[in-house]
Enzyme design. Structure first.
Site, PDB file in Angstrom:
ATOM      1  N   ASP A  66      40.131  43.709  35.337  1.00  0.00           N
ATOM      2  CA  ASP A  66      40.216  42.976  36.599  1.00  0.00           C
ATOM      3  C   ASP A  66      40.837  41.597  36.388  1.00  0.00           C
ATOM      4  O   ASP A  66      41.627  41.126  37.216  1.00  0.00           O
ATOM      5  CB  ASP A  66      38.819  42.791  37.213  1.00  0.00           C
ATOM      6  CG  ASP A  66      38.277  44.061  37.841  1.00  0.00           C
ATOM      7  OD1 ASP A  66      39.093  44.896  38.280  1.00  0.00           O
ATOM      8  OD2 ASP A  66      37.042  44.220  37.888  1.00  0.00           O
ATOM      9  N   LYS A  88      29.091  47.591  36.291  1.00  0.00           N
ATOM     10  CA  LYS A  88      29.910  46.778  35.392  1.00  0.00           C
ATOM     11  C   LYS A  88      29.095  46.013  34.353  1.00  0.00           C
ATOM     12  O   LYS A  88      29.603  45.715  33.266  1.00  0.00           O
ATOM     13  CB  LYS A  88      30.785  45.815  36.204  1.00  0.00           C
ATOM     14  CG  LYS A  88      31.842  46.524  37.038  1.00  0.00           C
ATOM     15  CD  LYS A  88      32.741  45.532  37.750  1.00  0.00           C
ATOM     16  CE  LYS A  88      33.804  46.245  38.584  1.00  0.00           C
ATOM     17  NZ  LYS A  88      34.737  45.305  39.223  1.00  0.00           N
TER      18      LYS A  88
END
Length: 275
Positions: free
Chosen positions: A105, A68
């Site tokens: 997210d 990420k």
């Protein structure tokens, strides 16, 4: 016949990922028979070559740990949301060949909480201090009007969480993990720790708990989630988060909205039930 379009989830380890199940369910529901979604075991060292090797058929990528942050230098653009936590879980390849990174997210967390009736809270607690915890703080910046207490294992982690709080505009206070049972007095508790970490705390769940958001989905339910529900508290699970963030990914990659939330959730539940 429509040209083939591709997407995939990358990470290491990746075999456990439910993302293919969710995205493929969306493609079926949307009638996108020319779309495919796979998973690839890719670590940080292999990521640049993998991304550079993709052709024009690729629409996007989902990224899990440890990629990420590693993907950011490979991108042409990063959204404000992703930049706020230095974490990209979604890459969309535009028609002109640009690579755009986003973080679904954070809005996925907010959507999952709203689905359980959590719009605003006066305070909250976060268990853990990893990448998911920083995303939780970003979500709490829009949900929590007061202080957030982060329960962590080291002074370095505590400093990191306070730093994220300053960056995100959240009043973060830190406490030692030995006091983690006190977190359960908060109206909203977000557990971001790996499987097994909070199991010993199940006996400390109070008689009238608020809302628990446990980001795990396998194994599920966790002992804390089980105890929480038994005491009448609201529980948001990791599958809720996974589905909501995947909905946003599908919409961004395919350009089709709304993505079929119910069909995706049902596919995820079936897949977990078969494990």
């Amino acid at each position: 016949m429509a040209e083939a379009r591709r997407a995939a989830v990358l990470g290491s380890p990746i075999a456990h990922s439910l993302s293919p199940v969710l995205h493929r369910a969306a493609y079926r529901e949307l009638g996108l028979g020319h779309w495919s979604y796979d998973r690839f075991e890719v670590d940080e060292a292999a990521l640049p070559a993998f991304v550079d090797g993709l052709d024009a058929s690729w629409a996007g990528l989902s990224l899990t740990m440890p990629l990420k942050r590693a993907v950011i230098p490979l991108l042409d653009e990063v959204t404000v949301t992703a930049a706020s936590v230095e974490a990209v879980n979604t890459v969309v390849f535009t028609a002109d060949g640009r690579r755009v990174g986003d973080n679904t997210d954070i809005p996925g967390m907010i959507a999952a909480m709203r689905e359980r009736g959590v719009e605003k809270v006066e305070s909250a607690a976060v268990l853990g201090a990893g990448a998911t915890a920083s995303s939780a703080l970003a979500a709490l910046s829009l949900v929590c009007t007061g202080p957030v207490t982060a329960y962590v294992r080291s002074a370095i982690r505590a400093q990191e969480m306070r730093g994220w709080g300053e960056r995100l505009g959240v009043d973060v206070r830190t406490a030692d993990w030995a006091e983690a049972a006190r977190a359960f007095d908060a109206p909203l508790v977000i557990a971001t720790t790996p499987a097994g970490t909070t199991d010993a705390l199940a006996a400390a769940v109070p008689d009238a708990p608020g809302t628990l958001f446990d980001v795990l989905y396998d194994p599920w339910p966790t002992p804390v989630a089980t105890a929480w529900a038994a005491h009448g508290g609201a529980v948001v699970g990791g599958l809720d988060l996974l589905v909501h963030q995947a909905v946003l990914q599908v919409e961004q990659m395919t350009g089709r909205a709304p993505a079929p939330l119910s069909a995706m959730r049902e596919a995820g539940e079936r897949a977990l039930g078969a494990r």
